[in-house]
Design a protein around this motif. Structure first.
Motif, PDB file in Angstrom:
ATOM      1  N   ALA A   6      41.952  30.488  38.452  1.00  0.00           N
ATOM      2  CA  ALA A   6      41.530  29.700  39.618  1.00  0.00           C
ATOM      3  C   ALA A   6      40.748  30.579  40.585  1.00  0.00           C
ATOM      4  N   LEU A   7      39.774  29.971  41.231  1.00  0.00           N
ATOM      5  CA  LEU A   7      39.043  30.604  42.330  1.00  0.00           C
ATOM      6  C   LEU A   7      39.386  29.827  43.601  1.00  0.00           C
ATOM      7  N   ALA A  71      30.232  35.241  39.659  1.00  0.00           N
ATOM      8  CA  ALA A  71      30.036  36.323  38.675  1.00  0.00           C
ATOM      9  C   ALA A  71      31.188  37.325  38.728  1.00  0.00           C
ATOM     10  N   ARG A  72      31.664  37.643  39.930  1.00  0.00           N
ATOM     11  CA  ARG A  72      32.796  38.584  40.057  1.00  0.00           C
ATOM     12  C   ARG A  72      34.071  38.002  39.454  1.00  0.00           C
ATOM     13  N   THR A  73      34.259  36.705  39.670  1.00  0.00           N
ATOM     14  CA  THR A  73      35.457  36.063  39.114  1.00  0.00           C
ATOM     15  C   THR A  73      35.425  36.107  37.583  1.00  0.00           C
ATOM     16  N   ILE A  74      34.266  35.814  37.027  1.00  0.00           N
ATOM     17  CA  ILE A  74      34.118  35.832  35.566  1.00  0.00           C
ATOM     18  C   ILE A  74      34.313  37.262  35.047  1.00  0.00           C
ATOM     19  N   ALA A  75      33.716  38.230  35.759  1.00  0.00           N
ATOM     20  CA  ALA A  75      33.845  39.627  35.315  1.00  0.00           C
ATOM     21  C   ALA A  75      35.315  40.051  35.319  1.00  0.00           C
ATOM     22  N   ARG A  76      36.071  39.546  36.294  1.00  0.00           N
ATOM     23  CA  ARG A  76      37.476  39.975  36.416  1.00  0.00           C
ATOM     24  C   ARG A  76      38.407  39.217  35.481  1.00  0.00           C
ATOM     25  N   PHE A  77      38.228  37.868  35.411  1.00  0.00           N
ATOM     26  CA  PHE A  77      39.212  37.055  34.678  1.00  0.00           C
ATOM     27  C   PHE A  77      38.626  36.206  33.553  1.00  0.00           C
ATOM     28  N   GLY A  78      37.293  36.186  33.399  1.00  0.00           N
ATOM     29  CA  GLY A  78      36.697  35.593  32.196  1.00  0.00           C
ATOM     30  C   GLY A  78      36.322  34.124  32.233  1.00  0.00           C
ATOM     31  N   ARG A  79      36.871  33.346  33.191  1.00  0.00           N
ATOM     32  CA  ARG A  79      36.566  31.925  33.244  1.00  0.00           C
ATOM     33  C   ARG A  79      37.004  31.347  34.598  1.00  0.00           C
ATOM     34  N   GLN A 127      28.605  25.096  37.004  1.00  0.00           N
ATOM     35  CA  GLN A 127      27.717  25.614  35.948  1.00  0.00           C
ATOM     36  C   GLN A 127      28.544  26.401  34.936  1.00  0.00           C
ATOM     37  N   GLN A 128      29.471  27.199  35.461  1.00  0.00           N
ATOM     38  CA  GLN A 128      30.365  27.963  34.587  1.00  0.00           C
ATOM     39  C   GLN A 128      31.314  27.028  33.842  1.00  0.00           C
ATOM     40  N   MET A 129      31.898  26.059  34.539  1.00  0.00           N
ATOM     41  CA  MET A 129      32.868  25.153  33.896  1.00  0.00           C
ATOM     42  C   MET A 129      32.241  24.405  32.732  1.00  0.00           C
TER      43      MET A 129
END
Ligand code: NAI
Length: 254
Positions: A6-7, A71-79, A127-129
Motif C-alpha cells: 500500500a501507498l 517509482a520509489r514505492t515500486i523500487a522498495r516494494f515492487g508493486r 498506471q502502475q496498477m
C-alpha cells in the motif's frame, strides 16, 4: 494478504498513522509519505519495522512529486495494490471575511492538496496498477480516498474544504465506473469529527457543542477510520466499488 503493498499519503500522524498501523498489522507492506514531520515518520517506521514499512517526504500538492514517489514505492516494494489518499488540509475560510485574496488563496491551496493531490497521485498510481497481475476476482488495484462528512453537508465556514471533499467523492465514483474494466476499484471514507491534530483547535473551542451534536456522544478515534480503510483494502468490499462509508457517530446520516 502477505504480498500486498500500500501507498499511503500523510502517514506520519493522525488518521494516516493509524491506517499505516492497521495495514501493517494485516501483513501489508506500506510506503507512506509525510509533509514535514520526519521525526514522527521515522519513529513509525521503527515501531512497525523497516522490513514492512518505509517512508519519504513528499508534498502531495506538488504535481512533480507523484511520479518519483510511485517509482520509489515500486523500487522498495515492487508493486502498489492499494493507494490511500489520506493527506489533507483544513482551514476556516468564512464567507464574510473582507480579504478577497485570502479567500482565493484558501480555495486554491485546499483544492491543490485535498483534490488535485489525490487525483494526480491516483492517475500515476493507476498506471502502475493497470500493469499488474489480477489479485482477486478481476481486481488489480484499489484506490481509497479519505473524504469527509463535509463532502455532503454544506459547510458554513469552510466551503472550500467541503467542496474539495465532495469532488473527491465524485472522483471516487468516476474511478469505480471508468476503471472497473481495467481491474481497479475505488472507495471513499467520510469521517465526521475525529480526534487528531486537525480537529484539536475546533474541539478546544467548541467541544461540548460538537459532542452534543453527535448521537454517539463522542468524537471518533483515528483507529476507527483506519479499521474501515483496512477492510476496504482487504478485498472484502470489492463489489461495493464506488461507495462512500460514513464514519461520523450518526451525526450526519444520509
Ligand atoms: P492531520 O492534520 O493530523 O493529518 C493530515 C496529514 O496530511 C498529516 O500527516 C500531514 O502531514 C499530511 N499533509 C497535509 N498536507 C500535506 C501535503 N501538502 N503533502 C503531504 N502531506 C500532507 O489530520 P487527520 O485528521 O489525520 O486527517 C487525515 C485525513 O482525514 C484528511 O484528508 C482530512 O481532511 C480527513 N478528515 C479528518 C477529520 C477530522 O476530524 N480529523 C474529519 C474528516 C476528514
Amino acid at each position: 494478504m502477505h504480498d500486498r503493498v500500500a501507498l499511503v499519503t500523510g502517514g506520519s500522524r493522525g488518521i494516516g498513522a493509524d491506517v499505516v498501523r492497521a495495514l501493517a498489522r494485516d501483513g501489508t507492506r506500506v510506503f507512506f509519505t509525510y509533509a514535514n514531520a520526519a521525526g514522527a515518520a521515522h519513529a513509525l517506521v521503527a515501531e512497525l519495522g523497516e522490513a514492512t514499512v518505509a517512508c519519504a517526504q513528499s508534498d502531495v500538492g506538488d504535481p512533480a512529486a507523484h511520479e518519483p514517489l510511485v517509482a520509489r514505492t515500486i523500487a522498495r516494494f515492487g508493486r502498489i495494490d492499494t493507494l490511500v489518499n489520506n493527506a489533507g488540509i483544513f482551514a476556516e475560510n468564512p464567507f464574510d471575511g473582507d480579504d478577497f485574496a485570502a479567500w482565493r488563496a484558501g480555495w486554491k491551496r485546499t483544492f491543490d492538496v485535498n483534490l488535485f493531490g489525490a487525483v494526480d497521485l491516483a492517475y500515476v498510481a493507476m498506471q502502475q496498477m493497470r500493469a499488474q497481475d489480477v489479485v482477486a476476482h478481476g481486481v488489480r488495484g484499489r484506490v481509497i480516498n479519505v473524504a469527509s462528512r463535509a463532502a455532503h453537508r454544506g459547510e458554513m465556514t469552510f466551503a472550500d474544504y467541503g467542496a474539495s471533499k465532495a469532488a473527491l467523492v465524485n472522483f471516487t465514483k468516476s474511478i469505480a465506473r471508468g476503471c472497473a474494466r481495467a481491474g481497479i476499484v475505488a472507495f471513499a471514507v467520510a469521517p465526521g469529527f475525529i480526534e487528531t491534530d486537525m480537529a484539536t483547535e475546533t474541539l478546544a473551542e467548541s467541544g461540548p457543542a460538537i459532542r452534543g451534536d453527535i448521537p454517539s456522544g463522542r468524537v471518533g478515534g483515528p483507529d476507527e477510520v483506519a479499521s474501515i480503510v483496512a477492510f476496504l483494502a482487504s478485498g472484502g468490499a470489492d463489489y461495493a466499488t464506488g461507495t462512500t462509508i460514513d464514519v461520523n457517530g450518526a451525526s450526519y446520516v444520509r
